[in-house]
Design a protein around this motif. Structure first.
Motif, PDB file in Angstrom:
ATOM      1  N   LEU A 168       0.823  -1.204   0.000  1.00 37.54           N
ATOM      2  CA  LEU A 168       0.000   0.000   0.000  1.00 37.54           C
ATOM      3  C   LEU A 168       0.861   1.260   0.000  1.00 37.54           C
ATOM      4  O   LEU A 168       0.572   2.220  -0.721  1.00 37.54           O
ATOM      5  CB  LEU A 168      -0.941   0.000   1.200  1.00 37.54           C
ATOM      6  CG  LEU A 168      -1.884   1.194   1.311  1.00 37.54           C
ATOM      7  CD1 LEU A 168      -2.811   1.271   0.103  1.00 37.54           C
ATOM      8  CD2 LEU A 168      -2.685   1.111   2.584  1.00 37.54           C
ATOM      9  N   ASP A 169       1.933   1.268   0.790  1.00 41.41           N
ATOM     10  CA  ASP A 169       2.832   2.423   0.812  1.00 41.41           C
ATOM     11  C   ASP A 169       3.475   2.649  -0.551  1.00 41.41           C
ATOM     12  O   ASP A 169       3.582   3.792  -1.016  1.00 41.41           O
ATOM     13  CB  ASP A 169       3.920   2.237   1.872  1.00 41.41           C
ATOM     14  CG  ASP A 169       3.381   2.323   3.288  1.00 41.41           C
ATOM     15  OD1 ASP A 169       2.255   2.843   3.464  1.00 41.41           O
ATOM     16  OD2 ASP A 169       4.074   1.851   4.205  1.00 41.41           O
ATOM     17  N   MET A 204       2.231   1.702  -3.438  1.00 40.57           N
ATOM     18  CA  MET A 204       1.177   2.145  -4.353  1.00 40.57           C
ATOM     19  C   MET A 204       0.885   3.634  -4.180  1.00 40.57           C
ATOM     20  O   MET A 204       0.784   4.370  -5.173  1.00 40.57           O
ATOM     21  CB  MET A 204      -0.105   1.346  -4.103  1.00 40.57           C
ATOM     22  CG  MET A 204      -0.066  -0.061  -4.621  1.00 40.57           C
ATOM     23  SD  MET A 204      -1.496  -1.036  -4.132  1.00 40.57           S
ATOM     24  CE  MET A 204      -2.837  -0.131  -4.846  1.00 40.57           C
ATOM     25  N   THR A 205       0.788   4.097  -2.943  1.00 37.67           N
ATOM     26  CA  THR A 205       0.474   5.513  -2.721  1.00 37.67           C
ATOM     27  C   THR A 205       1.630   6.409  -3.144  1.00 37.67           C
ATOM     28  O   THR A 205       1.413   7.476  -3.721  1.00 37.67           O
ATOM     29  CB  THR A 205       0.104   5.781  -1.252  1.00 37.67           C
ATOM     30  OG1 THR A 205       1.150   5.295  -0.413  1.00 37.67           O
ATOM     31  CG2 THR A 205      -1.198   5.114  -0.883  1.00 37.67           C
ATOM     32  N   SER A 206       2.853   5.977  -2.893  1.00 37.94           N
ATOM     33  CA  SER A 206       4.007   6.757  -3.303  1.00 37.94           C
ATOM     34  C   SER A 206       4.086   6.848  -4.830  1.00 37.94           C
ATOM     35  O   SER A 206       4.315   7.925  -5.387  1.00 37.94           O
ATOM     36  CB  SER A 206       5.281   6.123  -2.742  1.00 37.94           C
ATOM     37  OG  SER A 206       6.411   6.812  -3.190  1.00 37.94           O
ATOM     38  N   ARG A 260       1.622   6.493  -6.885  1.00 38.24           N
ATOM     39  CA  ARG A 260       0.466   7.299  -7.321  1.00 38.24           C
ATOM     40  C   ARG A 260       0.780   8.787  -7.229  1.00 38.24           C
ATOM     41  O   ARG A 260       0.488   9.557  -8.138  1.00 38.24           O
ATOM     42  CB  ARG A 260      -0.747   6.949  -6.472  1.00 38.24           C
ATOM     43  CG  ARG A 260      -1.979   7.741  -6.806  1.00 38.24           C
ATOM     44  CD  ARG A 260      -3.127   7.305  -5.895  1.00 38.24           C
ATOM     45  NE  ARG A 260      -4.269   8.152  -6.099  1.00 38.24           N
ATOM     46  CZ  ARG A 260      -4.606   9.172  -5.313  1.00 38.24           C
ATOM     47  NH1 ARG A 260      -3.873   9.446  -4.257  1.00 38.24           N
ATOM     48  NH2 ARG A 260      -5.662   9.896  -5.574  1.00 38.24           N
ATOM     49  N   ARG A 261       1.398   9.207  -6.113  1.00 42.23           N
ATOM     50  CA  ARG A 261       1.769  10.622  -5.945  1.00 42.23           C
ATOM     51  C   ARG A 261       2.782  11.071  -6.993  1.00 42.23           C
ATOM     52  O   ARG A 261       2.669  12.151  -7.560  1.00 42.23           O
ATOM     53  CB  ARG A 261       2.352  10.853  -4.552  1.00 42.23           C
ATOM     54  CG  ARG A 261       1.315  10.950  -3.492  1.00 42.23           C
ATOM     55  CD  ARG A 261       1.942  11.416  -2.182  1.00 42.23           C
ATOM     56  NE  ARG A 261       1.144  10.908  -1.086  1.00 42.23           N
ATOM     57  CZ  ARG A 261       1.567  10.030  -0.189  1.00 42.23           C
ATOM     58  NH1 ARG A 261       2.795   9.580  -0.227  1.00 42.23           N
ATOM     59  NH2 ARG A 261       0.774   9.606   0.765  1.00 42.23           N
ATOM     60  N   THR A 309      -4.208  11.064 -12.917  1.00 38.96           N
ATOM     61  CA  THR A 309      -4.799  10.683 -11.642  1.00 38.96           C
ATOM     62  C   THR A 309      -5.195   9.213 -11.685  1.00 38.96           C
ATOM     63  O   THR A 309      -5.943   8.795 -12.556  1.00 38.96           O
ATOM     64  CB  THR A 309      -6.047  11.528 -11.341  1.00 38.96           C
ATOM     65  OG1 THR A 309      -5.670  12.902 -11.356  1.00 38.96           O
ATOM     66  CG2 THR A 309      -6.634  11.169  -9.992  1.00 38.96           C
ATOM     67  N   ARG A 342      -6.898   6.269  -9.344  1.00 38.49           N
ATOM     68  CA  ARG A 342      -7.653   6.006  -8.119  1.00 38.49           C
ATOM     69  C   ARG A 342      -7.304   4.615  -7.605  1.00 38.49           C
ATOM     70  O   ARG A 342      -7.392   3.641  -8.345  1.00 38.49           O
ATOM     71  CB  ARG A 342      -9.146   6.102  -8.378  1.00 38.49           C
ATOM     72  CG  ARG A 342      -9.572   7.491  -8.775  1.00 38.49           C
ATOM     73  CD  ARG A 342     -11.054   7.499  -9.077  1.00 38.49           C
ATOM     74  NE  ARG A 342     -11.465   8.794  -9.550  1.00 38.49           N
ATOM     75  CZ  ARG A 342     -12.059   9.708  -8.784  1.00 38.49           C
ATOM     76  NH1 ARG A 342     -12.306   9.441  -7.528  1.00 38.49           N
ATOM     77  NH2 ARG A 342     -12.396  10.873  -9.283  1.00 38.49           N
ATOM     78  N   LEU A 343      -6.934   4.537  -6.339  1.00 39.29           N
ATOM     79  CA  LEU A 343      -6.527   3.254  -5.765  1.00 39.29           C
ATOM     80  C   LEU A 343      -7.698   2.284  -5.654  1.00 39.29           C
ATOM     81  O   LEU A 343      -7.492   1.079  -5.572  1.00 39.29           O
ATOM     82  CB  LEU A 343      -5.894   3.463  -4.389  1.00 39.29           C
ATOM     83  CG  LEU A 343      -4.566   4.217  -4.385  1.00 39.29           C
ATOM     84  CD1 LEU A 343      -4.062   4.349  -2.959  1.00 39.29           C
ATOM     85  CD2 LEU A 343      -3.544   3.535  -5.245  1.00 39.29           C
ATOM     86  N   ARG A 368     -11.149   4.440   0.424  1.00 41.53           N
ATOM     87  CA  ARG A 368     -10.715   5.515   1.316  1.00 41.53           C
ATOM     88  C   ARG A 368      -9.571   5.092   2.212  1.00 41.53           C
ATOM     89  O   ARG A 368      -9.543   5.345   3.411  1.00 41.53           O
ATOM     90  CB  ARG A 368     -11.879   6.024   2.156  1.00 41.53           C
ATOM     91  CG  ARG A 368     -12.947   6.692   1.324  1.00 41.53           C
ATOM     92  CD  ARG A 368     -13.964   7.358   2.197  1.00 41.53           C
ATOM     93  NE  ARG A 368     -14.967   8.018   1.352  1.00 41.53           N
ATOM     94  CZ  ARG A 368     -15.949   8.728   1.823  1.00 41.53           C
ATOM     95  NH1 ARG A 368     -16.086   8.889   3.120  1.00 41.53           N
ATOM     96  NH2 ARG A 368     -16.813   9.288   1.015  1.00 41.53           N
ATOM     97  N   GLY A 369      -8.612   4.382   1.633  1.00 37.27           N
ATOM     98  CA  GLY A 369      -7.432   3.955   2.361  1.00 37.27           C
ATOM     99  C   GLY A 369      -7.622   2.746   3.232  1.00 37.27           C
ATOM    100  O   GLY A 369      -6.686   2.311   3.893  1.00 37.27           O
TER     101      GLY A 369
END
Length: 118
Positions: A12-13, A15-17, A19-20, A29, A31-32, A113-114
């Motif tokens: 998850l970390d 993926m979010t990194s 994504r940013r 953009t 969306r996860l 939502r995370g």
């Protein structure tokens, strides 16, 4: 979709990194919560001119690829005890395949939502 066994906090970390970085550098953009978010991010990172995004994409691809299973022949020649253990586990797998439970989990994970939704 990511299999449940492959999904953890490190995934998850990453993926979010990624994504940013993709949003900041490419303006795309992702969306996860989308079912194809991981594949989309990996595809975008492969074609990206920035090395840090390519590195994050390859790391994410390594995290979500399933580990290769060990071939049967290597277990047979490893010893009598290991061969018996392998035969017992193979019999259990065969009986599970013949009698699947209807309430078995799908093995996929979604993110809302995370939060992990199973």
């Amino acid at each position: 979709m990511i299999a449940e066994a492959q999904f953890n906090r490190a995934t998850l970390d990453c993926m979010t990194s990624l994504r940013r970085h993709i949003k900041r550098s490419l303006g795309v953009t992702v969306r996860l919560g989308d079912p194809d978010a991981v594949e989309n991010m990996i595809g975008l990172s492969k074609d990206c001119p920035f090395a840090d995004i390519r590195e994050l994409g390859s790391r994410l691809a390594e995290m979500v690829t399933p580990a290769p299973t060990e071939p049967e022949e290597s277990m047979v020649a490893s010893g009598a005890i290991a061969a018996r253990q392998y035969q017992a586990s193979a019999e259990r797998r065969a009986s599970a395949v013949q009698d699947p439970t209807p309430a078995a989990p799908s093995g996929s994970v979604r993110i809302y939502r995370g939060q992990v939704i199973r």
